[in-house]
Design an enzyme around this catalytic site. Structure first.
Site, PDB file in Angstrom:
ATOM      1  N   ARG A  10     -20.119  61.958   6.985  1.00 52.80           N
ATOM      2  CA  ARG A  10     -18.809  62.570   7.167  1.00 52.80           C
ATOM      3  C   ARG A  10     -17.909  61.749   8.103  1.00 52.80           C
ATOM      4  O   ARG A  10     -16.702  61.924   8.123  1.00 52.80           O
ATOM      5  CB  ARG A  10     -18.969  63.976   7.744  1.00 52.80           C
ATOM      6  N   VAL A  13     -17.116  55.507   8.732  1.00 51.63           N
ATOM      7  CA  VAL A  13     -17.876  54.538   7.921  1.00 51.63           C
ATOM      8  C   VAL A  13     -18.606  55.277   6.807  1.00 51.63           C
ATOM      9  O   VAL A  13     -18.633  54.838   5.654  1.00 51.63           O
ATOM     10  CB  VAL A  13     -18.876  53.737   8.803  1.00 51.63           C
ATOM     11  N   CYS A 135     -19.496  43.674  12.562  1.00 55.40           N
ATOM     12  CA  CYS A 135     -18.444  43.471  11.556  1.00 55.40           C
ATOM     13  C   CYS A 135     -17.791  42.091  11.619  1.00 55.40           C
ATOM     14  O   CYS A 135     -17.543  41.476  10.586  1.00 55.40           O
ATOM     15  CB  CYS A 135     -17.397  44.560  11.672  1.00 55.40           C
ATOM     16  N   GLN A 162      -9.488  41.847  16.616  1.00 49.11           N
ATOM     17  CA  GLN A 162     -10.248  42.949  16.027  1.00 49.11           C
ATOM     18  C   GLN A 162      -9.466  44.253  15.992  1.00 49.11           C
ATOM     19  O   GLN A 162      -8.817  44.650  16.961  1.00 49.11           O
ATOM     20  CB  GLN A 162     -11.568  43.115  16.795  1.00 49.11           C
ATOM     21  N   GLU A 238     -20.035  41.791  22.453  1.00 51.02           N
ATOM     22  CA  GLU A 238     -19.469  41.478  21.143  1.00 51.02           C
ATOM     23  C   GLU A 238     -19.510  39.964  20.911  1.00 51.02           C
ATOM     24  O   GLU A 238     -19.818  39.505  19.807  1.00 51.02           O
ATOM     25  CB  GLU A 238     -18.029  42.008  21.081  1.00 51.02           C
ATOM     26  N   ARG A 264      -9.363  42.806  21.054  1.00 50.25           N
ATOM     27  CA  ARG A 264      -8.904  43.969  20.282  1.00 50.25           C
ATOM     28  C   ARG A 264      -7.382  43.879  20.152  1.00 50.25           C
ATOM     29  O   ARG A 264      -6.687  43.637  21.139  1.00 50.25           O
ATOM     30  CB  ARG A 264      -9.278  45.260  21.022  1.00 50.25           C
ATOM     31  N   HIS A 271     -10.091  43.006  10.606  1.00 48.82           N
ATOM     32  CA  HIS A 271     -10.316  42.015  11.655  1.00 48.82           C
ATOM     33  C   HIS A 271      -9.786  40.660  11.187  1.00 48.82           C
ATOM     34  O   HIS A 271      -9.936  40.299  10.012  1.00 48.82           O
ATOM     35  CB  HIS A 271     -11.811  41.852  11.926  1.00 48.82           C
TER      36      HIS A 271
HETATM   37  N1  HSE Z   1     -18.114  46.018  17.381  1.00 48.42           N
HETATM   38  C1  HSE Z   1     -17.082  45.914  16.416  1.00 48.42           C
HETATM   39  C2  HSE Z   1     -15.734  46.177  17.021  1.00 48.42           C
HETATM   40  C3  HSE Z   1     -17.303  46.899  15.317  1.00 48.42           C
HETATM   41  O1  HSE Z   1     -15.703  46.704  18.138  1.00 48.42           O
HETATM   42  O2  HSE Z   1     -14.724  45.856  16.421  1.00 48.42           O
HETATM   43  C4  HSE Z   1     -18.245  46.626  14.253  1.00 48.42           C
HETATM   44  O3  HSE Z   1     -19.355  45.857  14.400  1.00 48.42           O
END
Ligand code: HSE
Length: 371
Positions: A10, A13, A135, A162, A238, A264, A271
């Site tokens: 739900r 993803v 990702c 991202q 990351e 980000r 991304h």
């Molecule tokens: N860790 C990734 C992000 C998400 O924060 O964009 C998916 O692996």
């Protein structure tokens, strides 16, 4: 008939996964049991067999009745459930999208357009844990795995852009609220003077009433050069995943160095990544483009011109599609062995849901061959 249990279907993803499974007819020929962490006893989606009722996602006995468990529930759930389930003697296949098991020796990171051979070998060896990759790593490899496989990568840096979706659905919603919050004062004080509007916008960004409960800080109109927690040596987690997962996915020994800075930005679900690849030899751009274009059916080589780049190589162009465009391909002025590239991909598709549904297909074929 193979009995597949679905957990976390739900969430964001999970919803993308369900949608893709419906689109591809993945529910036909399997029995599907839906689990819930919060609504056991409720009604499952139309594909739910077993009376259509939702089962408790913490009921190890019921989970243990499934041949395959497909979880989008997140790492904490995997950590809580997978160990006890294995401890109870469960020999089924665990497929998830979390990072909890990724680096364990008994787990394979799945991205079959890139590492179908690694997956097949693992199935033959009896591996039973399969997990989707980070990702950014998966999207990067969908674009340039051909160069790694051709032995052309001495090292690579990846500087990421991202999307909010990588941090979760709540972050996406808050990003849009922040956008609204920033544009409202500009609407209230209309001006053609950019410096005046900038003053109004920066004031709104620094206003303590800007919605930041989820993200913690302003993201709209800004960017955040830090994702996840810190690691020794100045990297974030990351960034650490870049090298660790790339080499594990490709099964490369000795490992190829991969590193960079993860950022980000205020995009919703795509991304972007700027790559600098130190080639092992001076290969022509034409040959590089050919290797990339032939590496899988989803990668798209975008000509390095303004019109094509702005039309095809942006989150707006890619969002909601399985295409992985790569462009801006050119040799850097650093020397003929330094290749620049930019690639974009949908974080929720190849970056999360797609490798999982394809793994279920691979598994069905594998088990079918055996029966
Ligand atoms: N860790 C990734 C992000 C998400 O924060 O964009 C998916 O692996």
């Amino acid at each position: 008939m193979l009995r597949v249990g679905m957990i976390g279907w739900r969430g964001m993803v999970g919803s993308v996964l369900l949608h893709r499974m419906r689109e591809e007819g993945d529910f036909s020929g399997i029995e599907t049991i839906f689990f819930s962490t919060s609504n056991a006893g409720g009604k499952g989606p139309k594909e739910a067999t077993d009376g259509g009722v939702l089962h408790d996602a913490r009921d190890v006995n019921k989970l243990g009745c499934c041949d395959v468990l497909l979880s989008c529930q997140g790492g904490e759930y995997t950590t809580e459930i997978c160990g006890p389930l294995r401890g109870s003697g469960w020999k089924g296949y665990w497929i998830d999208a979390a990072s909890a098991l990724r680096m364990s020796d008994d787990t394979v990171i799945i991205l079959d357009p890139v590492n179908a051979d690694v997956i097949q070998n693992a199935l033959v060896r009896g591996v039973r844990n399969f997990t989707g990759g980070n990702c950014t790593v998966s999207l990067m490899l969908m674009a340039v795995s051909g160069l790694f496989k051709a032995g052309l990568v001495e090292w690579m840096t990846t500087m990421t852009y991202q999307a909010a979706s990588g941090a979760g659905a709540a972050k996406m919603l808050e990003l849009v609220k922040q956008m609204e919050y920033l544009t409202e004062p500009a609407k209230a004080h209309p001006s053609e003077n950019a410096l005046e509007i900038d003053r109004v916008v920066i004031q709104a960004q620094r206003d303590s009433s800007l919605p930041t409960k989820e993200i913690g800080v302003p993201l709209a109109g800004s960017l955040l050069p830090w994702i996840d927690r810190d690691m020794p040596g100045g990297q974030t987690r990351e960034e650490w995943k870049g090298m660790a997962e790339t080499n594990k996915i490709l099964g490369m020994e000795p490992p190829v160095p991969v590193d960079g800075i993860c950022v980000r930005v205020g995009t919703m679900r795509c991304h972007g990544q700027a790559l600098c690849i130190k080639l092992t030899e001076d290969v022509s751009l034409g040959h590089i483009e050919q290797i990339i274009a032939e590496s899988n059916p989803w990668v798209r080589v975008i000509p390095n011109d303004k019109e094509s780049t702005l039309r095809c190589l942006t989150p707006t162009a890619v969002s909601g599609t399985l295409n992985v465009p790569i462009g801006r391909l050119h040799k850097l002025q650093l020397g003929p062995e330094f290749l620049a590239a930019f690639t974009v991909g949908d974080q929720l598709l190849w970056g999360a849901a797609e490798p999982l549904r394809r793994m279920l297909r691979i598994l069905r074929e594998h088990l079918g061959q055996r029966l």
